[in-house]
Motif scaffolding. Structure first.
Motif, PDB file in Angstrom:
ATOM      1  N   UNK A  31      29.630  56.546  37.962  1.00 40.66           N
ATOM      2  CA  UNK A  31      29.119  55.493  37.170  1.00 40.66           C
ATOM      3  C   UNK A  31      29.366  54.006  37.957  1.00 40.66           C
ATOM      4  N   UNK A  32      30.585  54.056  38.128  1.00 34.08           N
ATOM      5  CA  UNK A  32      31.286  52.764  38.700  1.00 34.08           C
ATOM      6  C   UNK A  32      30.905  52.515  40.204  1.00 34.08           C
ATOM      7  N   UNK A  33      30.981  53.445  40.908  1.00 36.13           N
ATOM      8  CA  UNK A  33      30.567  53.555  42.144  1.00 36.13           C
ATOM      9  C   UNK A  33      28.996  53.146  42.375  1.00 36.13           C
ATOM     10  N   UNK A  34      27.912  53.852  41.486  1.00 38.39           N
ATOM     11  CA  UNK A  34      26.764  53.440  41.271  1.00 38.39           C
ATOM     12  C   UNK A  34      26.413  51.991  40.967  1.00 38.39           C
ATOM     13  N   UNK A  35      27.076  51.480  40.126  1.00 38.31           N
ATOM     14  CA  UNK A  35      27.238  50.173  39.751  1.00 38.31           C
ATOM     15  C   UNK A  35      27.616  49.088  41.135  1.00 38.31           C
ATOM     16  N   UNK A  39      25.012  46.643  43.398  1.00 36.83           N
ATOM     17  CA  UNK A  39      25.520  45.203  43.508  1.00 36.83           C
ATOM     18  C   UNK A  39      25.416  44.742  42.033  1.00 36.83           C
ATOM     19  N   UNK A  40      25.857  45.535  40.896  1.00 39.87           N
ATOM     20  CA  UNK A  40      25.810  45.284  39.743  1.00 39.87           C
ATOM     21  C   UNK A  40      24.502  45.467  38.710  1.00 39.87           C
ATOM     22  N   UNK A  41      23.598  45.678  39.519  1.00 40.19           N
ATOM     23  CA  UNK A  41      22.501  46.024  38.788  1.00 40.19           C
ATOM     24  C   UNK A  41      22.440  47.210  38.024  1.00 40.19           C
ATOM     25  N   UNK A  42      22.700  47.234  36.752  1.00 39.98           N
ATOM     26  CA  UNK A  42      22.839  48.368  35.819  1.00 39.98           C
ATOM     27  C   UNK A  42      21.615  49.203  35.791  1.00 39.98           C
ATOM     28  N   UNK A  43      20.292  48.372  35.884  1.00 40.44           N
ATOM     29  CA  UNK A  43      19.158  49.300  35.675  1.00 40.44           C
ATOM     30  C   UNK A  43      18.974  50.121  37.272  1.00 40.44           C
ATOM     31  N   UNK A  51      19.938  58.533  35.248  1.00 41.38           N
ATOM     32  CA  UNK A  51      19.830  58.573  33.929  1.00 41.38           C
ATOM     33  C   UNK A  51      18.930  57.344  33.404  1.00 41.38           C
ATOM     34  N   UNK A  52      18.933  57.222  32.244  1.00 39.28           N
ATOM     35  CA  UNK A  52      17.973  56.151  31.827  1.00 39.28           C
ATOM     36  C   UNK A  52      19.224  54.887  31.430  1.00 39.28           C
ATOM     37  N   UNK A  53      18.626  53.739  31.426  1.00 40.02           N
ATOM     38  CA  UNK A  53      19.544  52.503  31.074  1.00 40.02           C
ATOM     39  C   UNK A  53      20.282  52.483  29.966  1.00 40.02           C
ATOM     40  N   UNK A  54      19.780  53.038  28.897  1.00 37.85           N
ATOM     41  CA  UNK A  54      20.488  53.224  27.505  1.00 37.85           C
ATOM     42  C   UNK A  54      21.629  54.031  27.575  1.00 37.85           C
ATOM     43  N   UNK A  55      21.149  55.407  28.152  1.00 33.36           N
ATOM     44  CA  UNK A  55      22.534  56.180  28.466  1.00 33.36           C
ATOM     45  C   UNK A  55      23.613  55.732  29.215  1.00 33.36           C
ATOM     46  N   UNK A  56      23.136  54.935  30.310  1.00 32.11           N
ATOM     47  CA  UNK A  56      24.313  54.320  31.217  1.00 32.11           C
ATOM     48  C   UNK A  56      25.007  53.296  30.339  1.00 32.11           C
ATOM     49  N   UNK A  57      24.570  52.511  29.485  1.00 33.24           N
ATOM     50  CA  UNK A  57      25.200  51.373  28.570  1.00 33.24           C
ATOM     51  C   UNK A  57      26.130  52.243  27.450  1.00 33.24           C
ATOM     52  N   UNK A  58      25.739  53.408  27.023  1.00 32.26           N
ATOM     53  CA  UNK A  58      26.443  54.158  26.142  1.00 32.26           C
ATOM     54  C   UNK A  58      27.583  54.656  26.786  1.00 32.26           C
ATOM     55  N   UNK A  59      27.536  55.195  28.146  1.00 29.61           N
ATOM     56  CA  UNK A  59      28.513  55.850  28.757  1.00 29.61           C
ATOM     57  C   UNK A  59      29.829  54.800  29.015  1.00 29.61           C
ATOM     58  N   UNK A  60      29.233  53.540  29.612  1.00 32.60           N
ATOM     59  CA  UNK A  60      29.963  52.561  29.823  1.00 32.60           C
ATOM     60  C   UNK A  60      30.675  52.081  28.549  1.00 32.60           C
ATOM     61  N   UNK A  61      30.100  52.010  27.359  1.00 35.85           N
ATOM     62  CA  UNK A  61      30.862  51.731  26.079  1.00 35.85           C
ATOM     63  C   UNK A  61      32.016  52.688  25.829  1.00 35.85           C
ATOM     64  N   UNK A  62      31.693  53.824  25.960  1.00 33.57           N
ATOM     65  CA  UNK A  62      32.609  54.941  25.719  1.00 33.57           C
ATOM     66  C   UNK A  62      33.520  54.817  26.330  1.00 33.57           C
ATOM     67  N   UNK A  63      33.549  54.549  27.916  1.00 34.89           N
ATOM     68  CA  UNK A  63      34.600  54.592  28.762  1.00 34.89           C
ATOM     69  C   UNK A  63      35.266  53.236  28.718  1.00 34.89           C
ATOM     70  N   UNK A  64      34.783  52.406  28.008  1.00 31.22           N
ATOM     71  CA  UNK A  64      35.497  50.760  27.842  1.00 31.22           C
ATOM     72  C   UNK A  64      35.402  50.144  29.069  1.00 31.22           C
ATOM     73  N   UNK A  65      33.874  50.083  29.555  1.00 32.46           N
ATOM     74  CA  UNK A  65      33.647  49.328  30.728  1.00 32.46           C
ATOM     75  C   UNK A  65      32.298  49.079  30.301  1.00 32.46           C
ATOM     76  N   UNK A  66      32.483  47.559  30.358  1.00 32.81           N
ATOM     77  CA  UNK A  66      31.166  46.706  29.921  1.00 32.81           C
ATOM     78  C   UNK A  66      30.949  45.624  30.829  1.00 32.81           C
TER      79      UNK A  66
END
Length: 66
Positions: A31-35, A39-43, A51-66
């Motif tokens: 996930x971090x490599x894809x971001x 260039x920081x574009x989460x979409x 994966x969809x954007x909502x799933x990405x945001x959930x995973x980032x939150x779960x890993x403490x990365x936002x």
């Protein structure tokens, strides 16, 4: 399904000589490599990961990365 990794150069973590790694750690690095590759574009990062954007945001939150 297209292979979006071929569109962007994504760093692949070397699994040699690192000992056992959890699936969560591997996923977090992907996930971090894809971001970074997008260039920081989460979409775009979500698209690269297939994966969809909502799933990405959930995973980032779960890993403490936002």
């Amino acid at each position: 399904v297209q292979d979006y990794a071929s569109e962007l150069e994504i760093k692949q973590p070397s699994l040699e000589n690192q000992g056992p790694r959890s699936l969560e750690l591997i996923e977090k690095h992907a996930i971090l490599n894809a971001i970074e590759a997008s260039a920081g574009n989460k979409s775009e990062a979500a698209r690269i990961l297939g994966i969809n954007r909502k799933t990405l945001y959930k995973k980032l939150k779960a890993y403490g990365v936002e």
